[in-house]
Structure formats: structure tokens, C-alpha cells
Design a protein around this motif. Structure first.
Motif, PDB file in Angstrom:
ATOM      1  N   THR A   1       0.871   8.719  58.743  1.00  0.00           N
ATOM      2  CA  THR A   1       0.068   7.986  59.770  1.00  0.00           C
ATOM      3  C   THR A   1      -1.064   8.738  59.624  1.00  0.00           C
ATOM      4  O   THR A   1      -2.569   8.192  59.836  1.00  0.00           O
ATOM      5  CB  THR A   1       0.871   7.979  60.883  1.00  0.00           C
ATOM      6  OG1 THR A   1       1.989   7.211  60.612  1.00  0.00           O
ATOM      7  CG2 THR A   1       0.094   6.819  61.850  1.00  0.00           C
TER       8      THR A   1
ATOM      9  N   ALA B   1      -7.292  14.647  56.373  1.00  0.00           N
ATOM     10  CA  ALA B   1      -6.161  13.919  55.598  1.00  0.00           C
ATOM     11  C   ALA B   1      -5.259  15.223  54.887  1.00  0.00           C
ATOM     12  O   ALA B   1      -4.045  14.844  54.904  1.00  0.00           O
ATOM     13  CB  ALA B   1      -6.983  13.067  54.209  1.00  0.00           C
TER      14      ALA B   1
ATOM     15  N   VAL C   1      -3.576   8.251  56.653  1.00  0.00           N
ATOM     16  CA  VAL C   1      -3.908   7.094  56.562  1.00  0.00           C
ATOM     17  C   VAL C   1      -5.316   6.980  57.787  1.00  0.00           C
ATOM     18  O   VAL C   1      -6.201   6.356  57.436  1.00  0.00           O
ATOM     19  CB  VAL C   1      -3.268   5.979  56.842  1.00  0.00           C
ATOM     20  CG1 VAL C   1      -3.770   4.662  56.660  1.00  0.00           C
ATOM     21  CG2 VAL C   1      -2.089   5.939  55.784  1.00  0.00           C
ATOM     22  N   THR C   2      -5.041   7.569  58.771  1.00  0.00           N
ATOM     23  CA  THR C   2      -5.919   7.322  59.880  1.00  0.00           C
ATOM     24  C   THR C   2      -7.315   8.219  59.480  1.00  0.00           C
ATOM     25  O   THR C   2      -8.327   7.695  59.243  1.00  0.00           O
ATOM     26  CB  THR C   2      -5.450   8.056  61.249  1.00  0.00           C
ATOM     27  OG1 THR C   2      -4.314   7.375  61.567  1.00  0.00           O
ATOM     28  CG2 THR C   2      -6.587   7.915  62.317  1.00  0.00           C
TER      29      THR C   2
ATOM     30  N   GLY D   1      -8.903   6.065  56.379  1.00  0.00           N
ATOM     31  CA  GLY D   1      -9.166   4.493  56.660  1.00  0.00           C
ATOM     32  C   GLY D   1      -9.308   3.990  58.145  1.00  0.00           C
ATOM     33  O   GLY D   1      -9.962   2.996  58.263  1.00  0.00           O
TER      34      GLY D   1
ATOM     35  N   GLN E   1      -0.092   0.838  61.476  1.00  0.00           N
ATOM     36  CA  GLN E   1       0.584   1.970  61.170  1.00  0.00           C
ATOM     37  C   GLN E   1       1.576   2.436  61.893  1.00  0.00           C
ATOM     38  O   GLN E   1       2.708   2.855  61.478  1.00  0.00           O
ATOM     39  CB  GLN E   1      -0.706   3.026  61.141  1.00  0.00           C
ATOM     40  CG  GLN E   1      -1.790   3.057  60.159  1.00  0.00           C
ATOM     41  CD  GLN E   1      -3.133   3.948  60.573  1.00  0.00           C
ATOM     42  OE1 GLN E   1      -4.191   3.467  60.617  1.00  0.00           O
ATOM     43  NE2 GLN E   1      -2.537   5.132  60.586  1.00  0.00           N
TER      44      GLN E   1
END
Length: 309
Positions: free
Chosen positions: A197, A11, A200-201, A204, A94
Motif C-alpha cells: 500500500t 516507494a 502505491v501511495t 500514485g 488501497q
């Protein structure tokens, strides 16, 4: 604890990538648009694009004709389908946001946020033309495809995506549609959205099955080679543009054909270098961001192959 650390690290990489894209976009505008010397270097490369224009345009025009609304819809639809087939529901959303966000950002920056002060007598558009819309479209859809394809195909797709994006960016220069800085800024805009992106990947929507460690090798090799290619291209570009800067210290406007060609070639190499660096970063960061944490479960060889998806 064991599984959360890789997620947090990935992240952070995504956020750093986003920040690099934002800073890169601002610095590109600040120097090549916001300073007299930057405008003159950019303009010298822009005027150099007239050399060999007739011949090169035969190749460049078909590349640019690909970029259109139907093209975006088709590629984005294909990317979403691939993500859904792989049961990556959130990833499908996304990449849609990535493409839409990058292209909206480019238009907003170009027409609302950024201006072009009159600091030098230059050719090309009088109003701000940074970032390039065509390059943003090409880079964003290429990045979307790279993010949704299965893990074992990503190194190959990264090379193809970078090649297509660089070709589109250089083609806008060949056609006299954009200055080099416009193209570079478009790439960094896409880099920023790709970083979001990845963020977020990592938090989540990672892959559900951890791939074997052997799957990391192609990514490392291809990503490393792309970075090396970008570094070499960057050095050659910096050398050429430094020569252009030196020439501009001796005269207000460069008119020598060899100097114009050197500036043009150097700017094209700069686009190649930026493209290689951006897509290598997307490839490597995404492989880590979507990789589940934890030990590799004991499986048969046939199942190992499935895990690379």
C-alpha cells in the motif's frame, strides 16, 4: 528531479517493508513450525496459557467477540468514507485491497501453502494453524484506519491501533485458540500488504498539499517511542524464550509452573514487540510515502493547520 527523489525513496521503503513482512512470515513458520525445538518452545508457551485462564478469559473473550464479518464491513466502510471525504480516491481502494488481501493471504497460507510436520509431541491443533485469522482481521482493519485518517491524528491512532491489535493477538493465546507463532505470522502478513500500500501511495496517491515540517515531530516522537517499547519488549521476550529453550534441553517437556508461566509471558511480550514494531513502521513509512515533495508554499497560519490533513 527535485520532486521525484522523495517519491522514489518512499516507494523503496514500501517495497522493503513488504519484503520484511514476507520474510518475517516465512521465518516464523520455518522456525516455530518447521523445527522440533521451535515447536516445543511454542508448545510450552501454549500450555502456559492455561495458567489463570478462567480469570483472563473474562477479559479476553469480549475482545475476540468483536472480530466478525460485520465488524470488518463497518470498519472498512468507515475507512473508505474517511478516505473519500479527504478526496483520497485511490487510497479508499488501497485500504480495501489491504484488508482483503491480508485476510485472503492468511487463509491461503494456513490451509493451502503451509503444513505442520509432526516433529514433537505438542498440544493444540494437529494441523497447521499459522497465521492467526482473528489477529489478521484486527491488524488489517487497524492498519486501514491508520492509513486513511488525517496526518495530525495518525500518531494517536497508531498507538490505539497497536494496542487493539496486541490485545486481540494475546486474547487468542489466552483462549488457547492459537500458538504465539500464529499471532506473529499474522502481524507480518499485514505488514507485507501495508508495504504494498505504501508503494502505491508513494507512486500514485500522495497528499496534494505538503504539510509544515512541524507536523513531522509528533510522528517521529510517537514512532520512536513505539520502536523503543517494541525493542524492550523484544529483549524481555528473547530472554524468557531462551530460558525456555534451555529448560527444554534438560527435559523433553517442561512441566514446572514457573517455567510455563515464563514461556507464556515471554511469548506475549513477543507479540507486543512485533505489534509495536509493525505499527511504528507503518506510521513512519506512511507519513513519508504520502507527503508531497517540493517546498512548503507560503501560507497563513490558518492554512498551515489545514495542510496537516
Amino acid at each position: 528531479m527535485h520532486s521525484s527523489t522523495p517519491r522514489a525513496g518512499s516507494a523503496v521503503l514500501g517495497l522493503l517493508m513488504c519484503a520484511a513482512g514476507v520474510v518475517g512470515t516465512w521465518l516464523t513458520w520455518r522456525y516455530f513450525v518447521g523445527t522440533s525445538v521451535g515447536q516445543r518452545i511454542d508448545d510450552t508457551a501454549f500450555r502456559g496459557s492455561e495458567i489463570g485462564h478462567t480469570t483472563l478469559w473474562r477479559v479476553a473473550e469480549p475482545v475476540l467477540e468483536i472480530v466478525s464479518i460485520p465488524f470488518i464491513v463497518v470498519v472498512l466502510g468507515a475507512a473508505a468514507v474517511i478516505a473519500l471525504i479527504r478526496r483520497r480516491w485511490l487510497l479508499a481502494l488501497q485500504v480495501t485491497i489491504l484488508v482483503g488481501g491480508a485476510n485472503i493471504t492468511t487463509q491461503f497460507l494456513k490451509y493451502v501453502v503451509l503444513d505442520r510436520p509432526d516433529l514433537a509431541d505438542t498440544a493444540g491443533a494437529i494441523d497447521n494453524s499459522l497465521p492467526s485469522g482473528h489477529t489478521t482481521v484486527a491488524a488489517s482493519v487497524a492498519a486501514a484506519l491508520l492509513l486513511v485518517v488525517p496526518r495530525h491524528t495518525r500518531p494517536t491512532v497508531a498507538v490505539l491501533a497497536a494496542g487493539y491489535t496486541a490485545a486481540t493477538g494475546v486474547a487468542t493465546m489466552v483462549g488457547g485458540w492459537h500458538r504465539p507463532s500464529d499471532v506473529v505470522a499474522a502481524l507480518t502478513v499485514v505488514m507485507a500488504w501495508a508495504g504494498l500500500t505504501m508503494f502505491v501511495t508513494a507512486l500514485g496517491s500522495p497528499e496534494t498539499v505538503r504539510p509544515p515540517d512541524s507536523a513531522i515531530v509528533p510522528t517521529t516522537v510517537v514512532g520512536g517511542l513505539m520502536l523503543v517499547a517494541g525493542f524492550i519488549s523484544g529483549l524481555l521476550s528473547a530472554s524468557a524464550l531462551q530460558s525456555t529453550s534451555d529448560a527444554l534441553t534438560r527435559t523433553d517437556t517442561v512441566t514446572n509452573r514457573s517455567d510455563l508461566l515464563e514461556a507464556y509471558t515471554g511469548s506475549a511480550l513477543g507479540v507486543v514487540a512485533t505489534t509495536a514494531a509493525v505499527f511504528a513502521t507503518i506510521l513512519i513509512t506512511h507519513q513519508f510515502a504520502c507527503r508531497p515533495a517540493g517546498p512548503l508554499p507560503a501560507t497563513s497560519k490558518s492554512k498551515d493547520r489545514v495542510q496537516t490533513l
